[in-house]
Design an enzyme around this catalytic site. Structure first.
Site, PDB file in Angstrom:
ATOM      1  N   LYS A 172      -3.333  57.440 -21.028  1.00 28.01           N
ATOM      2  CA  LYS A 172      -4.608  56.717 -21.023  1.00 28.01           C
ATOM      3  C   LYS A 172      -5.089  56.522 -19.582  1.00 28.01           C
ATOM      4  CE  LYS A 172      -6.268  52.696 -20.461  1.00 28.01           C
ATOM      5  NZ  LYS A 172      -7.651  52.916 -20.092  1.00 28.01           N
ATOM      6  N   GLU A 247       3.638  50.518 -10.575  1.00 30.29           N
ATOM      7  CA  GLU A 247       3.166  50.495  -9.189  1.00 30.29           C
ATOM      8  C   GLU A 247       1.917  49.646  -9.158  1.00 30.29           C
ATOM      9  OE1 GLU A 247       4.533  51.409  -6.521  1.00 30.29           O
ATOM     10  OE2 GLU A 247       6.171  52.585  -7.368  1.00 30.29           O
ATOM     11  N   CYS A 281      -4.241  51.616  -2.667  1.00 28.53           N
ATOM     12  CA  CYS A 281      -3.208  50.583  -2.708  1.00 28.53           C
ATOM     13  C   CYS A 281      -2.443  50.534  -1.394  1.00 28.53           C
ATOM     14  CB  CYS A 281      -2.270  50.831  -3.878  1.00 28.53           C
ATOM     15  SG  CYS A 281      -1.700  52.506  -3.941  1.00 28.53           S
ATOM     16  N   GLU A 379      -5.069  40.772  -2.485  1.00 23.59           N
ATOM     17  CA  GLU A 379      -5.578  42.137  -2.336  1.00 23.59           C
ATOM     18  C   GLU A 379      -7.079  42.162  -2.635  1.00 23.59           C
ATOM     19  OE1 GLU A 379      -4.691  45.084  -5.397  1.00 23.59           O
ATOM     20  OE2 GLU A 379      -4.065  46.432  -3.804  1.00 23.59           O
TER      21      GLU A 379
HETATM   22  P1  NDP Z   1      -6.046  47.573 -13.791  1.00 23.09           P
HETATM   23  O1  NDP Z   1      -4.729  46.903 -13.828  1.00 23.09           O
HETATM   24  O2  NDP Z   1      -7.235  46.804 -14.156  1.00 23.09           O
HETATM   25  O3  NDP Z   1      -6.042  48.843 -14.738  1.00 23.09           O
HETATM   26  C1  NDP Z   1      -5.058  49.851 -14.622  1.00 23.09           C
HETATM   27  C2  NDP Z   1      -4.939  50.568 -15.954  1.00 23.09           C
HETATM   28  O4  NDP Z   1      -4.362  49.669 -16.922  1.00 23.09           O
HETATM   29  C3  NDP Z   1      -6.282  50.999 -16.531  1.00 23.09           C
HETATM   30  O5  NDP Z   1      -6.120  52.241 -17.174  1.00 23.09           O
HETATM   31  C4  NDP Z   1      -6.580  49.885 -17.515  1.00 23.09           C
HETATM   32  O6  NDP Z   1      -7.473  50.289 -18.533  1.00 23.09           O
HETATM   33  C5  NDP Z   1      -5.185  49.630 -18.075  1.00 23.09           C
HETATM   34  N1  NDP Z   1      -5.037  48.344 -18.743  1.00 23.09           N
HETATM   35  C6  NDP Z   1      -5.797  47.226 -18.604  1.00 23.09           C
HETATM   36  N2  NDP Z   1      -5.329  46.249 -19.425  1.00 23.09           N
HETATM   37  C7  NDP Z   1      -4.269  46.752 -20.084  1.00 23.09           C
HETATM   38  C8  NDP Z   1      -3.356  46.241 -21.056  1.00 23.09           C
HETATM   39  N3  NDP Z   1      -3.459  44.990 -21.519  1.00 23.09           N
HETATM   40  N4  NDP Z   1      -2.383  47.030 -21.512  1.00 23.09           N
HETATM   41  C9  NDP Z   1      -2.248  48.286 -21.044  1.00 23.09           C
HETATM   42  N5  NDP Z   1      -3.086  48.842 -20.154  1.00 23.09           N
HETATM   43  C10 NDP Z   1      -4.071  48.084 -19.649  1.00 23.09           C
HETATM   44  O7  NDP Z   1      -6.177  48.207 -12.337  1.00 23.09           O
HETATM   45  P2  NDP Z   1      -7.417  49.019 -11.743  1.00 23.09           P
HETATM   46  O8  NDP Z   1      -7.758  50.195 -12.578  1.00 23.09           O
HETATM   47  O9  NDP Z   1      -8.461  48.020 -11.410  1.00 23.09           O
HETATM   48  O10 NDP Z   1      -6.784  49.619 -10.409  1.00 23.09           O
HETATM   49  C11 NDP Z   1      -6.761  48.933  -9.213  1.00 23.09           C
HETATM   50  C12 NDP Z   1      -5.381  48.392  -8.936  1.00 23.09           C
HETATM   51  O11 NDP Z   1      -4.436  49.448  -8.942  1.00 23.09           O
HETATM   52  C13 NDP Z   1      -5.263  47.767  -7.567  1.00 23.09           C
HETATM   53  O12 NDP Z   1      -4.640  46.518  -7.665  1.00 23.09           O
HETATM   54  C14 NDP Z   1      -4.375  48.726  -6.787  1.00 23.09           C
HETATM   55  O13 NDP Z   1      -3.621  48.149  -5.784  1.00 23.09           O
HETATM   56  C15 NDP Z   1      -3.533  49.312  -7.854  1.00 23.09           C
HETATM   57  N6  NDP Z   1      -3.023  50.613  -7.458  1.00 23.09           N
HETATM   58  C16 NDP Z   1      -1.699  50.708  -7.128  1.00 23.09           C
HETATM   59  C17 NDP Z   1      -1.166  51.886  -6.697  1.00 23.09           C
HETATM   60  C18 NDP Z   1       0.286  51.963  -6.393  1.00 23.09           C
HETATM   61  O14 NDP Z   1       0.844  53.041  -6.499  1.00 23.09           O
HETATM   62  N7  NDP Z   1       0.944  50.872  -6.035  1.00 23.09           N
HETATM   63  C19 NDP Z   1      -1.973  53.089  -6.560  1.00 23.09           C
HETATM   64  C20 NDP Z   1      -3.343  52.912  -6.957  1.00 23.09           C
HETATM   65  C21 NDP Z   1      -3.835  51.695  -7.394  1.00 23.09           C
HETATM   66  P3  NDP Z   1      -9.083  50.165 -18.414  1.00 23.09           P
HETATM   67  O15 NDP Z   1      -9.406  49.743 -17.011  1.00 23.09           O
HETATM   68  O16 NDP Z   1      -9.563  51.486 -18.752  1.00 23.09           O
HETATM   69  O17 NDP Z   1      -9.470  49.139 -19.420  1.00 23.09           O
END
Ligand code: NDP
Length: 477
Positions: A172, A247, A281, A379
Site C-alpha cells: 500500500k 522507519e 527523513c 520534526e
Molecule cells: P504517515 O505515517 O502519515 O503515512 C505513512 C504510510 O502509512 C502511508 O501510506 C499512510 O497511508 C499509512 N497509514 C496511515 N495510517 C495508517 C494506519 N492506521 N495503518 C496502516 N497504515 C497507515 O507518514 P507520511 O506519509 O506523512 O510520511 C512522512 C513521514 O515519513 C515523516 O515523518 C518522515 O520522517 C517519515 N519517513 C521516514 C523515513 C525513514 O526511513 N526513517 C523515510 C521517509 C519518510 P495514507 O497516507 O495513504 O493514508
C-alpha cells in the site's frame, strides 16, 4: 483522463472510488484517477498472496533474479518518463525525480544479485555424528506500507528484497503518490512472477494499511512513515506477534566546528536542509555551530539560500519544488510561526506564489534558537532548519544527541580527532563526515536508533534479517 486500478491476484481491480493524483506544482494538473481500495480489497490481496506462497517460496534463485533484473532494467530504460511522473506527483525537481528513479532501478538490480546469494551455514554439532545447518527461509506474506516523500525508492527498497528472499507481497503506497507505485506494479505484472505473489492496493492507510497490519494472515509488516503511525503499528504487530520493521521520523543534527572547511559545511547544510523541499527523513534540521564560525557560517548559508530558485518542479533551473500538499504547507508555516513566537530569528519561510498554482514555500533559517524550542524538538518535514550556537565540540556533541530521534547525524570538521570521536559517540544510525546528512548509498544498511527506527535494518545485505527467518536443522549422519 487515465484511470488506474489496483492489482490483486494477477488482475486489475477497480476500487470503491477513485482519487485524483494532483501535481503540487500545478494543482490544475491531475495526473490520473487512482483506485481507492477498502478492507475487502486488502483482504482479497492478502488471500491471493497467501495462496501464492508455494509458488514463490520454492522458486529458484534464477527465477527471482530474472524478475528483479527485468524490473530494474525497465525502470532504468524509462528513467526520464518515470522521473517526470515522480516530480509531478511529489514535487521534487526533475533531476531529483530522475535520480530517485535510477536509484530504484539499482535497488532492483542489487537484489536480483542477492537472490543468487542467499546462503546458509553449516557447523559440526557438539554431539558426535550430528550435523547442523542454518538456512534462511522466506517469512511468508509481507505487508509493505510506504510514505509519500520517496514515491519510487522506498517502494523499491521494500518490494525488491521481499521478492528476492521469496516472500509474497501486499503493498500500500501513500495516497498522495500512487503513480510511481502503480508503475512498479504494472512492470511487475508483465514479468514471469506467478499471480498473487505481488499485489497493489491503493487507498487510505486507515482502511487498507490497517487491514494489513491487523491481519493474522500477514506475517510481517515493513512500514516507513511518521512516528505517530509507526508507534500504532508497532503496538498492533507486537500484540499479534507479527514481525515488524518501522522507519520513522528524524530531527537530524549537523555540527559545524570552527575548523570546518566553510564551503563544505555550507554546501552540506543547504543541500541537506532544503533540497527535496526538506521533505527527507534524513534532512538536517538542527545545525549546531561553534561560536568562532557561527556568524560567517550563517551569513554564507543565507547568501546561498537567497540564490535558490523555488518554482515548478519540472522547470529547468528549479532548485526546490513545492511542498507536497496544502496540509503539509500549513504545518510548515505553523512551525515557522511558533519558532518566531518562541524567540527564534526567522529568515524566509513564507508561502509564495508562482506562475502555476501550487504549494510553494521559501526555505527558512531560524537562528538564535535553544535546544528546548519546539523547532528543535519536533520534526517539521519541510524546508525549515534551525541554528544552535555552542561553545565547543563537547557541547555540540551533547546537543546533537539531545533528541528523541536518531536517524542521521553529520559533522563538518577538518579534525580527524573530532570526526573519529563523533562517528563513535553520535547516537544516530547513520553518521556523515563533511557530507550532507541526507543522501545515502543503495547497497548498505539504512536506518536509525531511538524514536526513528524499530526492528531490523533496511537495504543492502542487512535486509535479509527482516525478509527471511532462520531455520536450524540437525541431521544424524
Ligand atoms: P504517515 O505515517 O502519515 O503515512 C505513512 C504510510 O502509512 C502511508 O501510506 C499512510 O497511508 C499509512 N497509514 C496511515 N495510517 C495508517 C494506519 N492506521 N495503518 C496502516 N497504515 C497507515 O507518514 P507520511 O506519509 O506523512 O510520511 C512522512 C513521514 O515519513 C515523516 O515523518 C518522515 O520522517 C517519515 N519517513 C521516514 C523515513 C525513514 O526511513 N526513517 C523515510 C521517509 C519518510 P495514507 O497516507 O495513504 O493514508
Amino acid at each position: 483522463m487515465n484511470n488506474f486500478k489496483n492489482y490483486i491476484n494477477g488482475e486489475w481491480v477497480a476500487g470503491v472510488a477513485e482519487a485524483p493524483n494532483i501535481n503540487p506544482s500545478d494543482t490544475s494538473d491531475v495526473i490520473g484517477l487512482y483506485a481507492q481500495g477498502n478492507q475487502a480489497h486488502a483482504e482479497a490481496a492478502i488471500a491471493a498472496a497467501r495462496s501464492a506462497i508455494p509458488r514463490w517460496a520454492f522458486s529458484t534463485p534464477q527465477q527471482r533474479f530474472d524478475v528483479l533484473d527485468a524490473v530494474g532494467n525497465e525502470i532504468l530504460a524509462r528513467k526520464d518518463e518515470i522521473g517526470r511522473l515522480l516530480s509531478r506527483e511529489e514535487g521534487k525537481t526533475l533531476p531529483e525525480g530522475i535520480g530517485e528513479t535510477v536509484r530504484a532501478a539499482m535497488i532492483f538490480k542489487f537484489f536480483a544479485g542477492e537472490a543468487l546469494r542467499v546462503g546458509g551455514e553449516s557447523l559440526p554439532s557438539v554431539r558426535p555424528g550430528v550435523g547442523v545447518e542454518m538456512s534462511r527461509e522466506p517469512v511468508g506474506v509481507v505487508g509493505l506500507i510506504t510514505p509519500w516523500n520517496f514515491p519510487i525508492a522506498i517502494p523499491a527498497w521494500k518490494i525488491a528484497p521481499a521478492l528476492a528472499y521469496g516472500n509474497c507481497v501486499v503493498f500500500k503506497p501513500a495516497e498522495l503518490v500512487p503513480g510511481c507505485a502503480w508503475t512498479i506494479a504494472e512492470i511487475l505484472s508483465r514479468t514471469a512472477l506467478p499471480k498473487g505473489v505481488f499485489n497493489l492496493v491503493m487507498g487510505p492507510g486507515s482502511k487498507v494499511g490497517n487491514t494489513f497490519v491487523n491481519s493474522p494472515q500477514v506475517d510481517a509488516i515493513s512500514f516507513t512513515g511518521s512516528q505517530a503511525t509507526g508507534q500504532r503499528i508497532i503496538a498492533a504487530c507486537a500484540a499479534r506477534q507479527a514481525k515488524m520493521q518501522c522507519e520513522m521520523g528524524g530531527k537530524n543534527p549537523m555540527i559545524v566546528l570552527d575548523d570546518a572547511d566553510l564551503d563544505v559545511a555550507v554546501n552540506a547544510a543547504v543541500q541537506s536542509a532544503y533540497f527535496s523541499t526538506g521533505q527527507r527523513c534524513t534532512a538536517s534540521s538542527r545545525i549546531i555551530v561553534t561560536e568562532g564560525v557561527h556568524d560567517a557560517f550563517v551569513g554564507a548559508v543565507l547568501g546561498k539560500m537567497a540564490k535558490l530558485k523555488i518554482d515548478n518542479a519540472v522547470l529547468p533551473g528549479t532548485d526546490i519544488g513545492p511542498v507536497v500538499d496544502e496540509r503539509q504547507l500549513a504545518g510548515n508555516l505553523g512551525y515557522v510561526a511558533k519558532a518566531r513566537e518562541e524567540g527564534g530569528n526567522v529568515v524566509g519561510g513564507e508561502a509564495v506564489e508562482r506562475a502555476t498554482r501550487g504549494f510553494y514555500q521559501l526555505p527558512a533559517l531560524v537562528t538564535e534558537t535553544t535546544a528546548a524550542m519546539t523547532i528543535n524538538r519536533e520534526e517539521v518535514f519541510g524546508p525549515v532548519a534551525s541554528v544552535i550556537r555552542v561553545k565547543n565540540y563537547d557541547e555540540a556533541l551533547a546537543m546533537a544527541n539531545d533528541t528523541p530521534f536518531g536517524l542521521s547525524a553529520g559533522i563538518a570538521t577538518t579534525s580527524l580527532k573530532y570526526a573519529t570521536h563523533f562517528k563513535r559517540h553520535s547516537q544516530a544510525g547513520m553518521v556523515m563526515v563533511n557530507l550532507p546528512t541526507a543522501g545515502v548509498d543503495y547497497h548498505v544498511p539504512f536506518g536509525g536508533r531511538k524514536g526513528s527506527s524499530y526492528g531490523p535494518r533496511e537495504q543492502g545485505r542487512y535486509a535479509q534479517e527482516f525478509f527471511t527467518t532462520v531455520k536450524t536443522a540437525y541431521t544424524l549422519a
